[in-house]
Design a protein around this motif. Sequence first.
Motif, mmCIF file in Angstrom:
data_model
loop_
_atom_site.group_PDB
_atom_site.id
_atom_site.type_symbol
_atom_site.label_atom_id
_atom_site.label_comp_id
_atom_site.label_asym_id
_atom_site.label_seq_id
_atom_site.Cartn_x
_atom_site.Cartn_y
_atom_site.Cartn_z
ATOM 1 N N ASP A 34 -8.083 -21.381 12.520
ATOM 2 C CA ASP A 34 -7.265 -22.897 13.744
ATOM 3 C C ASP A 34 -8.231 -23.467 14.352
ATOM 4 O O ASP A 34 -8.500 -23.657 15.167
ATOM 5 C CB ASP A 34 -5.606 -22.573 13.997
ATOM 6 N N PHE A 35 -9.144 -23.562 13.909
ATOM 7 C CA PHE A 35 -10.438 -25.040 14.334
ATOM 8 C C PHE A 35 -10.148 -26.202 14.789
ATOM 9 O O PHE A 35 -10.535 -26.882 15.695
ATOM 10 C CB PHE A 35 -12.205 -24.869 13.395
ATOM 11 N N ARG A 36 -8.919 -26.715 14.382
ATOM 12 C CA ARG A 36 -8.555 -28.550 14.613
ATOM 13 C C ARG A 36 -7.874 -28.285 15.513
ATOM 14 O O ARG A 36 -7.412 -28.809 16.880
ATOM 15 C CB ARG A 36 -7.288 -28.610 13.550
ATOM 16 N N ARG A 37 -7.334 -26.590 16.566
ATOM 17 C CA ARG A 37 -6.521 -26.363 17.834
ATOM 18 C C ARG A 37 -7.812 -26.974 18.570
ATOM 19 O O ARG A 37 -7.811 -27.299 19.560
ATOM 20 C CB ARG A 37 -6.368 -25.539 17.432
ATOM 21 N N TYR A 38 -8.971 -26.204 18.459
ATOM 22 C CA TYR A 38 -9.666 -26.660 19.243
ATOM 23 C C TYR A 38 -11.053 -27.422 18.969
ATOM 24 O O TYR A 38 -12.512 -27.705 19.992
ATOM 25 C CB TYR A 38 -11.238 -25.223 19.031
ATOM 26 N N ARG A 39 -10.176 -28.915 18.379
ATOM 27 C CA ARG A 39 -11.255 -29.354 18.124
ATOM 28 C C ARG A 39 -12.188 -29.455 17.208
ATOM 29 O O ARG A 39 -13.706 -30.359 17.662
ATOM 30 C CB ARG A 39 -11.545 -30.542 19.119
ATOM 31 N N ALA A 92 -14.910 -29.421 13.976
ATOM 32 C CA ALA A 92 -14.954 -30.272 12.443
ATOM 33 C C ALA A 92 -14.448 -28.813 11.167
ATOM 34 O O ALA A 92 -14.565 -27.792 11.601
ATOM 35 C CB ALA A 92 -15.953 -30.928 12.762
ATOM 36 N N PRO A 93 -14.147 -29.156 10.367
ATOM 37 C CA PRO A 93 -14.153 -27.686 9.398
ATOM 38 C C PRO A 93 -15.795 -27.533 8.991
ATOM 39 O O PRO A 93 -16.664 -27.803 8.863
ATOM 40 C CB PRO A 93 -13.326 -29.021 7.931
#
Length: 104
Positions: free
Chosen positions: A65-70, A72-73
Amino acid sequence: MKKLAIAALSCTFVMGSLLPITEAFAQDHRRPDRIEKKVVITKHSWKRGHRLSREERRRVQDVRDFRRYRLAPPPRGYRWVRADRDFLLISIGNGTISNVIGVR
């Protein structure tokens, strides 16, 4: 006589309500404690271009869940992992670090 009966009846209610608590308390002590092991890699300075060994790659946590940690994909062929408190973008094939984001 009436007071004695009321006292005996109230004692049964109190003792009856304590019985489930003591049973639950006893069950908790009979069950072995689960010890969770959290693996922490102690490497303080991650650098770009460093190749993670197989042992280091086993110990890092995947960050799905990389978006949770801000973050980039990750590009194709790379993945985000967490080591210590840092986020590393590593190559899936050979484990080379291409980006390091340190958390303070």
